[in-house]
Design a protein around this motif. Structure first.
Motif, PDB file in Angstrom:
ATOM      1  N   GLN A 112     -10.807  -5.525   1.991  1.00 43.07           N
ATOM      2  CA  GLN A 112     -10.286  -6.379   0.919  1.00 43.07           C
ATOM      3  C   GLN A 112      -8.863  -5.989   0.515  1.00 43.07           C
ATOM      4  O   GLN A 112      -8.038  -6.851   0.235  1.00 43.07           O
ATOM      5  CB  GLN A 112     -11.209  -6.316  -0.293  1.00 43.07           C
ATOM      6  CG  GLN A 112     -12.447  -7.159  -0.081  1.00 43.07           C
ATOM      7  CD  GLN A 112     -13.431  -7.009  -1.219  1.00 43.07           C
ATOM      8  OE1 GLN A 112     -14.051  -5.959  -1.365  1.00 43.07           O
ATOM      9  NE2 GLN A 112     -13.565  -8.038  -2.027  1.00 43.07           N
ATOM     10  N   ILE A 113      -8.571  -4.711   0.489  1.00 43.62           N
ATOM     11  CA  ILE A 113      -7.209  -4.259   0.153  1.00 43.62           C
ATOM     12  C   ILE A 113      -6.208  -4.862   1.148  1.00 43.62           C
ATOM     13  O   ILE A 113      -5.160  -5.389   0.767  1.00 43.62           O
ATOM     14  CB  ILE A 113      -7.120  -2.712   0.152  1.00 43.62           C
ATOM     15  CG1 ILE A 113      -7.898  -2.141  -1.045  1.00 43.62           C
ATOM     16  CG2 ILE A 113      -5.661  -2.231   0.126  1.00 43.62           C
ATOM     17  CD1 ILE A 113      -8.041  -0.618  -1.033  1.00 43.62           C
ATOM     18  N   LEU A 114      -6.546  -4.817   2.422  1.00 40.33           N
ATOM     19  CA  LEU A 114      -5.636  -5.360   3.441  1.00 40.33           C
ATOM     20  C   LEU A 114      -5.395  -6.851   3.227  1.00 40.33           C
ATOM     21  O   LEU A 114      -4.262  -7.327   3.327  1.00 40.33           O
ATOM     22  CB  LEU A 114      -6.203  -5.111   4.844  1.00 40.33           C
ATOM     23  CG  LEU A 114      -6.015  -3.691   5.353  1.00 40.33           C
ATOM     24  CD1 LEU A 114      -6.987  -3.375   6.482  1.00 40.33           C
ATOM     25  CD2 LEU A 114      -4.572  -3.487   5.827  1.00 40.33           C
ATOM     26  N   ALA A 115      -6.462  -7.572   2.912  1.00 37.95           N
ATOM     27  CA  ALA A 115      -6.334  -9.020   2.735  1.00 37.95           C
ATOM     28  C   ALA A 115      -5.595  -9.340   1.432  1.00 37.95           C
ATOM     29  O   ALA A 115      -4.665 -10.140   1.419  1.00 37.95           O
ATOM     30  CB  ALA A 115      -7.715  -9.665   2.751  1.00 37.95           C
ATOM     31  N   HIS A 116      -5.989  -8.675   0.343  1.00 36.76           N
ATOM     32  CA  HIS A 116      -5.407  -8.969  -0.977  1.00 36.76           C
ATOM     33  C   HIS A 116      -3.973  -8.474  -1.089  1.00 36.76           C
ATOM     34  O   HIS A 116      -3.124  -9.147  -1.642  1.00 36.76           O
ATOM     35  CB  HIS A 116      -6.199  -8.254  -2.080  1.00 36.76           C
ATOM     36  CG  HIS A 116      -7.460  -8.963  -2.448  1.00 36.76           C
ATOM     37  ND1 HIS A 116      -8.026  -8.867  -3.685  1.00 36.76           N
ATOM     38  CD2 HIS A 116      -8.260  -9.780  -1.738  1.00 36.76           C
ATOM     39  CE1 HIS A 116      -9.131  -9.604  -3.724  1.00 36.76           C
ATOM     40  NE2 HIS A 116      -9.297 -10.156  -2.554  1.00 36.76           N
ATOM     41  N   ASP A 117      -3.720  -7.264  -0.647  1.00 36.86           N
ATOM     42  CA  ASP A 117      -2.440  -6.620  -0.954  1.00 36.86           C
ATOM     43  C   ASP A 117      -1.394  -6.773   0.140  1.00 36.86           C
ATOM     44  O   ASP A 117      -0.205  -6.690  -0.130  1.00 36.86           O
ATOM     45  CB  ASP A 117      -2.643  -5.120  -1.227  1.00 36.86           C
ATOM     46  CG  ASP A 117      -3.546  -4.892  -2.428  1.00 36.86           C
ATOM     47  OD1 ASP A 117      -3.936  -5.905  -3.057  1.00 36.86           O
ATOM     48  OD2 ASP A 117      -3.867  -3.740  -2.725  1.00 36.86           O
TER      49      ASP A 117
ATOM     50  N   GLN B 187     -19.279   0.745   2.272  1.00 36.85           N
ATOM     51  CA  GLN B 187     -18.562   0.349   1.064  1.00 36.85           C
ATOM     52  C   GLN B 187     -17.068   0.676   1.175  1.00 36.85           C
ATOM     53  O   GLN B 187     -16.214  -0.135   0.796  1.00 36.85           O
ATOM     54  CB  GLN B 187     -19.169   1.037  -0.149  1.00 36.85           C
ATOM     55  CG  GLN B 187     -18.700   0.362  -1.413  1.00 36.85           C
ATOM     56  CD  GLN B 187     -19.168   1.067  -2.666  1.00 36.85           C
ATOM     57  OE1 GLN B 187     -20.219   1.715  -2.652  1.00 36.85           O
ATOM     58  NE2 GLN B 187     -18.392   0.944  -3.725  1.00 36.85           N
ATOM     59  N   GLU B 188     -16.761   1.845   1.702  1.00 32.08           N
ATOM     60  CA  GLU B 188     -15.344   2.204   1.889  1.00 32.08           C
ATOM     61  C   GLU B 188     -14.667   1.254   2.882  1.00 32.08           C
ATOM     62  O   GLU B 188     -13.500   0.874   2.708  1.00 32.08           O
ATOM     63  CB  GLU B 188     -15.240   3.663   2.382  1.00 32.08           C
ATOM     64  CG  GLU B 188     -15.561   4.677   1.286  1.00 32.08           C
ATOM     65  CD  GLU B 188     -15.737   6.105   1.808  1.00 32.08           C
ATOM     66  OE1 GLU B 188     -15.236   7.027   1.148  1.00 32.08           O
ATOM     67  OE2 GLU B 188     -16.374   6.304   2.862  1.00 32.08           O
ATOM     68  N   ILE B 189     -15.403   0.852   3.907  1.00 33.21           N
ATOM     69  CA  ILE B 189     -14.849  -0.084   4.906  1.00 33.21           C
ATOM     70  C   ILE B 189     -14.555  -1.431   4.240  1.00 33.21           C
ATOM     71  O   ILE B 189     -13.472  -1.998   4.407  1.00 33.21           O
ATOM     72  CB  ILE B 189     -15.831  -0.259   6.090  1.00 33.21           C
ATOM     73  CG1 ILE B 189     -15.949   1.048   6.887  1.00 33.21           C
ATOM     74  CG2 ILE B 189     -15.394  -1.407   6.991  1.00 33.21           C
ATOM     75  CD1 ILE B 189     -17.029   1.050   7.965  1.00 33.21           C
TER      76      ILE B 189
ATOM     77  N   ILE C 228       0.854  -1.198   0.000  1.00 32.45           N
ATOM     78  CA  ILE C 228       0.000   0.000   0.000  1.00 32.45           C
ATOM     79  C   ILE C 228       0.889   1.247   0.000  1.00 32.45           C
ATOM     80  O   ILE C 228       0.669   2.181  -0.778  1.00 32.45           O
ATOM     81  CB  ILE C 228      -0.970  -0.004   1.204  1.00 32.45           C
ATOM     82  CG1 ILE C 228      -1.880  -1.232   1.149  1.00 32.45           C
ATOM     83  CG2 ILE C 228      -1.800   1.278   1.243  1.00 32.45           C
ATOM     84  CD1 ILE C 228      -2.792  -1.425   2.352  1.00 32.45           C
ATOM     85  N   SER C 229       1.917   1.250   0.834  1.00 35.44           N
ATOM     86  CA  SER C 229       2.810   2.423   0.914  1.00 35.44           C
ATOM     87  C   SER C 229       3.472   2.704  -0.432  1.00 35.44           C
ATOM     88  O   SER C 229       3.598   3.865  -0.845  1.00 35.44           O
ATOM     89  CB  SER C 229       3.894   2.222   1.970  1.00 35.44           C
ATOM     90  OG  SER C 229       3.329   2.024   3.242  1.00 35.44           O
ATOM     91  N   SER C 230       3.888   1.647  -1.132  1.00 38.07           N
ATOM     92  CA  SER C 230       4.639   1.870  -2.378  1.00 38.07           C
ATOM     93  C   SER C 230       3.759   2.521  -3.450  1.00 38.07           C
ATOM     94  O   SER C 230       4.252   3.149  -4.370  1.00 38.07           O
ATOM     95  CB  SER C 230       5.247   0.564  -2.889  1.00 38.07           C
ATOM     96  OG  SER C 230       4.229  -0.242  -3.416  1.00 38.07           O
TER      97      SER C 230
ATOM     98  N   SER D 121     -12.234  -3.059  11.883  1.00 38.60           N
ATOM     99  CA  SER D 121     -10.820  -2.684  11.964  1.00 38.60           C
ATOM    100  C   SER D 121     -10.359  -1.947  10.716  1.00 38.60           C
ATOM    101  O   SER D 121      -9.511  -1.056  10.777  1.00 38.60           O
ATOM    102  CB  SER D 121      -9.959  -3.934  12.139  1.00 38.60           C
ATOM    103  OG  SER D 121     -10.387  -4.683  13.245  1.00 38.60           O
ATOM    104  N   ALA D 122     -10.927  -2.348   9.573  1.00 40.17           N
ATOM    105  CA  ALA D 122     -10.523  -1.751   8.301  1.00 40.17           C
ATOM    106  C   ALA D 122     -10.972  -0.297   8.186  1.00 40.17           C
ATOM    107  O   ALA D 122     -10.555   0.424   7.269  1.00 40.17           O
ATOM    108  CB  ALA D 122     -11.082  -2.580   7.146  1.00 40.17           C
TER     109      ALA D 122
END
Ligand code: F0G
Length: 353
Positions: free
Chosen positions: A277-282, A270-272, A37-39, A291-292
């Motif tokens: 999903q971003i946390l899990a996928h990426d 929806q944003e949550i 995510i940072s990159s 938490s998300a």
């Protein structure tokens, strides 16, 4: 050996040699660099996730509960009680079991995640599913503790926040004294944001950290009383952990926002779910939906160019991921979809390559 937060941060906590320590060796949770995510953020941000799902009962509540239950035992209490959207009840049940104390939990009927319900039940706690909301349950619990000798272990109990502040200590320790510029955190009953601020402030005063972060709290849009400025009678969100319409620590959260020059804002379901999903996928991090909310909040502000004025400096951001994804398996499967059922043949596998 790590022996839990009371042992490790004893000098900062209201305990003495007479306090019997009830611990599951909670704390010392990973601070995970979100490198993918940072990159994607042009090298301007470093995001670190404090993964509280790695605590023994799977959420940050263990930090507060080790202290609340230890102090209750020290004070001669025989029984504890709390209202909960699930995680507090799981932690209360587990720590009360170890302490040999009776425990009662009141949960909103039908609206806590499956894993949390299983946790409360298996420890032998009396689980009462209230026909009403979390706010109703908390009101009843307060009434009970005014009349009967049960110790209240919701975050109105000051020992809860004292324990939870250790997460901020751990972050500064992991970053070798460099405190974050911003700390993003979900807000429900609003205890944790206040606890982190207390922790960051104490460490800064003792010169154990180099700055004070701005505290960035996020509520779910359908359950955002602090943002709206009034009680929400019927809070609604898929993030059931923070489905709260009348937070007990409302005033503390407002002071935290002001003192830290932070904010309290809201994000949609929806944003949550996108952040979940971003946390899990990426990043390979599986947290529960509530938490998300912290990452959803960061992404919302980033898209709004909130950080525009920080162009030249690298900004260090920490985000609390309050609970483990396994707490809410139903939501994970609903979000990701069911597995593909196949016959036990190689051709069937190849089709999916
Ligand atoms: N995230 C999770 C996973 C939670 O369980 C909670 C609160 C929060 C965030 C919000 O923290 O209340 O300190 O602002 N859960 C409580 C419970 C209400 O009963 O488990 P907060």
């Amino acid at each position: 050996m790590w022996k839990g937060i009371i042992d490790h941060y004893r000098e900062f906590l209201p305990v003495s040699d007479r306090t019997p320590i009830v611990t599951l060796n909670e704390g010392n949770t990973p601070l995970i660099f979100g490198k993918n995510i940072s990159s994607r953020l042009d090298g301007k941000f470093k995001l670190f996730f404090k993964f509280e799902g790695a605590n023994p009962t799977g959420s940050f509540k263990d930090r507060g509960m080790t202290l609340a239950i230890s102090k209750a035992l020290e004070e001669g209490s025989k029984a504890v009680i709390c209202a909960s959207t699930g995680n507090t009840s799981a932690a209360a049940a587990a720590f009360a079991a170890q302490a040999g104390m009776k425990c009662m939990v009141l949960i909103p009927n039908g609206s806590i995640a499956l894993g949390k319900l299983a946790q409360a039940l298996i420890h032998g706690t009396i689980v009462l599913a209230v026909d009403g909301s979390f706010d109703d349950a908390l009101r009843v619990v307060k009434e009970v503790t005014q009349k009967y000798p049960l110790t209240l272990v919701n975050s109105i109990n000051p020992y809860r926040l004292e324990g939870q502040k250790t997460a901020a200590f751990e972050i500064c320790d992991s970053l070798e004294g460099r405190a974050p510029d911003f700390h993003f955190i979900p807000v429900g009953n609003a205890g944790n944001i206040s606890a982190y601020w207390q922790g960051y402030s104490e460490y800064f005063k003792l010169k154990k950290s180099d700055r004070l972060p701005r505290m960035m709290g996020f509520q779910a849009a359908g359950a955002a009383p602090i943002v709206e400025g009034h009680v929400i009678e019927k809070p609604e969100t898929i993030a059931t952990a923070i489905r709260i319409g009348n937070p007990a620590n409302w005033q503390k959260a407002l002071s935290t926002k002001e003192e830290s020059k932070g904010l309290i804002d809201k994000v949609t379901d929806q944003e949550i779910l996108e952040a979940y999903q971003i946390l899990a996928h990426d990043e390979g991090i599986f947290c529960e939906p509530a938490s998300a909310t912290s990452l959803a909040g960061f992404l919302k502000l980033h898209h709004q160019n909130f950080f525009e004025d920080r162009k030249k400096e690298e900004t260090l951001i920490t985000l609390t991921l309050t609970g483990h994804g396994l707490k809410d398996p139903d939501r994970a499967i609903k979000t990701a979809g069911e597995p593909h059922v196949i016959k036990p043949r190689m051709e069937e596998v190849i089709k999916w390559m």
